[in-house]
Design a protein around this motif. Sequence first.
Motif, short mmCIF file in Angstrom:
data_model
loop_
_atom_site.label_atom_id
_atom_site.label_comp_id
_atom_site.label_asym_id
_atom_site.label_seq_id
_atom_site.Cartn_x
_atom_site.Cartn_y
_atom_site.Cartn_z
N GLU A 171 29.42 34.27 45.56
CA GLU A 171 30.56 33.47 45.98
C GLU A 171 31.85 33.88 45.29
O GLU A 171 32.93 33.81 45.89
N LEU A 172 31.75 34.32 44.04
CA LEU A 172 32.95 34.75 43.32
C LEU A 172 33.57 35.98 43.98
O LEU A 172 34.79 36.08 44.14
N GLU A 173 32.72 36.91 44.36
CA GLU A 173 33.20 38.13 45.01
C GLU A 173 33.78 37.81 46.38
O GLU A 173 34.82 38.37 46.78
N GLU A 174 33.12 36.92 47.11
CA GLU A 174 33.62 36.55 48.43
C GLU A 174 34.96 35.83 48.33
O GLU A 174 35.86 36.04 49.15
N ALA A 175 35.09 34.97 47.31
CA ALA A 175 36.36 34.26 47.11
C ALA A 175 37.49 35.22 46.78
O ALA A 175 38.63 35.05 47.24
N SER A 176 37.19 36.26 45.99
CA SER A 176 38.23 37.23 45.65
C SER A 176 38.67 38.03 46.87
O SER A 176 39.85 38.37 47.01
N LYS A 177 37.72 38.31 47.77
CA LYS A 177 38.08 39.03 49.00
C LYS A 177 38.97 38.17 49.90
O LYS A 177 39.92 38.67 50.53
N ILE A 178 38.67 36.87 49.94
CA ILE A 178 39.51 35.96 50.74
C ILE A 178 40.93 35.91 50.19
O ILE A 178 41.91 35.81 50.93
N ASP A 179 41.04 36.00 48.85
CA ASP A 179 42.36 36.00 48.21
C ASP A 179 43.08 37.33 48.33
O ASP A 179 44.21 37.47 47.83
N THR A 186 38.91 43.15 42.21
CA THR A 186 37.81 42.24 41.90
C THR A 186 37.17 42.60 40.58
O THR A 186 36.83 41.72 39.76
#
Length: 280
Positions: A171-179, A186
């Motif tokens: 989820e942390l990696e996915e959140a960084s991609k969304i940002d 990342t």
Amino acid sequence: MSKEKKIHIVKSVIKHGLLLCVGFFWIYPFLWMISASFKGQNEFFQNRMGLIPVQPTIDNFIRIWQKADFGTYFINTIIVTAFSVIIVLIMTMMAGYAMGRYKFLGRNLCMAVFLASIAIPLVSTIIPTYEVVKGMNLVGTKLGLILSQAGGAHVIFLLLFTSFFQSVPNELEEASKIDGCNYFQTFFYIMMKLCKPVATTVVIMETIWAWNAFMLPLVLTLNNPSSRTLAVGLYAFKGENTVDWTGIAAGGSIAVIPVIILFVLMQKHFVEGIAGAVKS
């Protein structure tokens, strides 16, 4: 006082007494070295095994620092260790991130090769390493020593980082991609901050290994004494027929105390890094 409590106290006293005895014999060589460094030549041979100098002196430290060029060796060791640690930390952190977070063709094969390399003795790599450094015209230089010390797979550090990054939630990696973060952003902005405990462990372990390295520095600095490190400088106190024991003790004290101070100051982070990697 009940009988059970008395038995418990007796057992505790015996246990701690045995541990103190074992601990004393374990630390005795270090205490002996510190004690011998403050003894004169005559007192050393008259009171060789004693731990308390009768007439303490710092002449041994002054002698090796001024006449044996230990100041130069100390600075060389700091330089080689610092740059080796930086290179190894960056290299293993980035490799561990790639191995731990992404699946790619040949990933398992790469990991198998890294693990198999643990069985290769360090001594067997000295000649190839020397030939590579020689081909770069860096024999006898601090740069050649840094590159040779930092080279290699450093499998233990790679496994620590790989194990840690595998445990990081997706989820942390996915959140960084969304940002809007890309692969490198990342890594630098999120993953590097999360892996500080493991990075601290790697820094401590690599510092100890690089600081105490002997064989590679000995081979690579034979033709240039000005690039020698502390471990190689200590070897010079052993002659063909005589040994300067007090000089070796003083030099060994200078060499080992900085590492002990580093470990004591960062012991908490070291344990946290190992525990975090093992839990994952």
